[in-house]
Design an enzyme around this catalytic site. Structure first.
Site, PDB file in Angstrom:
ATOM      1  N   HIS A 178       0.824  -1.202   0.000  1.00  0.00           N
ATOM      2  CA  HIS A 178       0.000   0.000   0.000  1.00  0.00           C
ATOM      3  C   HIS A 178       0.863   1.260   0.000  1.00  0.00           C
ATOM      4  O   HIS A 178       2.058   1.217   0.327  1.00  0.00           O
ATOM      5  CB  HIS A 178      -0.918   0.023   1.227  1.00  0.00           C
ATOM      6  CG  HIS A 178      -0.192   0.002   2.525  1.00  0.00           C
ATOM      7  ND1 HIS A 178       0.231  -1.156   3.129  1.00  0.00           N
ATOM      8  CD2 HIS A 178       0.218   1.007   3.351  1.00  0.00           C
ATOM      9  CE1 HIS A 178       0.838  -0.879   4.267  1.00  0.00           C
ATOM     10  NE2 HIS A 178       0.861   0.438   4.423  1.00  0.00           N
ATOM     11  N   ARG A 198       9.817  -0.922   3.529  1.00  0.00           N
ATOM     12  CA  ARG A 198       9.700  -0.002   2.402  1.00  0.00           C
ATOM     13  C   ARG A 198      10.169  -0.706   1.134  1.00  0.00           C
ATOM     14  O   ARG A 198      11.283  -1.223   1.073  1.00  0.00           O
ATOM     15  CB  ARG A 198      10.535   1.253   2.687  1.00  0.00           C
ATOM     16  CG  ARG A 198      10.298   2.408   1.736  1.00  0.00           C
ATOM     17  CD  ARG A 198      11.159   3.621   2.102  1.00  0.00           C
ATOM     18  NE  ARG A 198      10.841   4.131   3.419  1.00  0.00           N
ATOM     19  CZ  ARG A 198      11.711   4.194   4.431  1.00  0.00           C
ATOM     20  NH1 ARG A 198      12.945   3.769   4.267  1.00  0.00           N
ATOM     21  NH2 ARG A 198      11.337   4.667   5.601  1.00  0.00           N
TER      22      ARG A 198
END
Length: 320
Positions: A178, A198
């Protein structure tokens, strides 16, 4: 000391992608032009919330839990989590796109980080024109598909985008890729965890020309490569009535559109948190008035059984 509705000093976080809406829209106190997050209620290590009202002013959330474990958390929560406060509440302002990221589940987070996983939900408070979220894959994928697109900087071709507007709700299970898109102000409810992998950061660098760390290898086992249904549809809103929008094993979130008054009665043997996402109201408890305005959050200890809400406001009501 007897417990009462508790408010806390926001913990403000500068982010490379942050803006100024936390100050201009939610009236947080900061001069930063890159304020990305306001941690409203936190028991994350090194970021413990501090009470800013009443007799407990100056005490931390964890100090209060030590003093009043069952009264604050509730017996059910205490049995399940011990004295760990299980949820984290934030307001987030994305002036620019956040990185594309993923959060591990409880099992992986426990094994790697001695932490909860990070299941979360978003309530969109404001969105600029053409603002969008990235949530999940747009088709069934594999680790091979993912790595191929990551290596060619074409990851977004695999991912699903959602245009958003005020009032939209998304529930993100762990493993869901997301990113919050530019121009979005939202409320976030999540498990108490600060573990983020990340994956892609748009080629961005900081003011020293340094790019942020990516967690490609760590993420591989954490990602759910299947499509997900993350957007929550709720159309049964009735004014002055609490309506459930998310009901998970981690937390339950109700939506309350307050136009006059609402008599709150305790439903669970657990604490409750209210986040005000629009308007303003008052909370009357044992003859004392507590105010709640847009951008504020208040913790209702489990020992409180009833109170009165009055005003014109949109509230998120969260419990375990």
């Amino acid at each position: 000391m007897k417990l009462y509705p508790l408010s806390f000093t926001p913990i403000l976080k500068e982010r490379i992608w942050g803006g100024t809406k936390l100050q201009t829209v939610l009236h947080k106190s900061s001069l930063s032009k890159n304020m990305g997050e306001s941690w409203e209620l936190s028991a994350v290590s090194d970021d413990i919330s501090v009470v800013n009202n009443g007799a407990a002013k100056g005490k931390t959330l964890t100090e209060l839990i030590d003093l009043f474990p069952e009264e604050l958390l509730g017996e059910k929560v205490l049995l399940k989590f011990g004295k760990q406060f299980p949820l984290l509440f934030k307001f987030i302002d994305a002036k620019e796109d956040l990185s594309i990221q993923v959060h591990p589940n409880d099992q992986l987070a426990q094994a790697r980080h001695n932490s909860f996983g990070k299941t979360e939900m978003w309530y969109i408070m404001q969105a600029d024109e053409n603002a969008r979220l990235i949530v999940g894959f747009n088709k069934e994928s594999t680790q091979t598909d993912y790595l191929s697109h990551l290596q060619t900087n074409s990851l977004t071709e695999l991912l699903k985008e959602y245009p958003v507007q005020t009032g939209d709700v998304f529930f993100l299970e762990t493993g869901t890729i997301h990113a919050i898109g530019a121009g979005i102000l939202l409320a976030e409810i999540q498990q108490t965890s600060d573990i983020t992998y990340r994956l892609y950061d748009w080629g961005r660098v900081d003011d020293k020309g340094v790019s942020r760390e990516l967690h490609t290898d760590l993420a591989l086992e954490a990602i759910n490569y299947n499509t997900t249904k993350s957007k929550i549809t709720y159309d049964n809103v009735i004014e002055n009535k609490s309506v459930t929008v998310v009901d998970s094993v981690y937390f339950k979130t109700n939506y309350l559109q307050l136009s006059t008054s609402y008599s709150w009665i305790k439903k669970e043997d657990a604490f409750t948190v209210f986040m005000c996402v629009e308007g303003k109201c008052t909370l009357t408890y044992e003859g004392e008035l507590f105010s709640l305005v847009k951008g504020q959050t208040i913790l209702i200890p489990a020992s409180i059984t009833h109170f009165l809400l009055e005003g014109s406001a949109t509230l998120l009501e969260i419990s375990i």
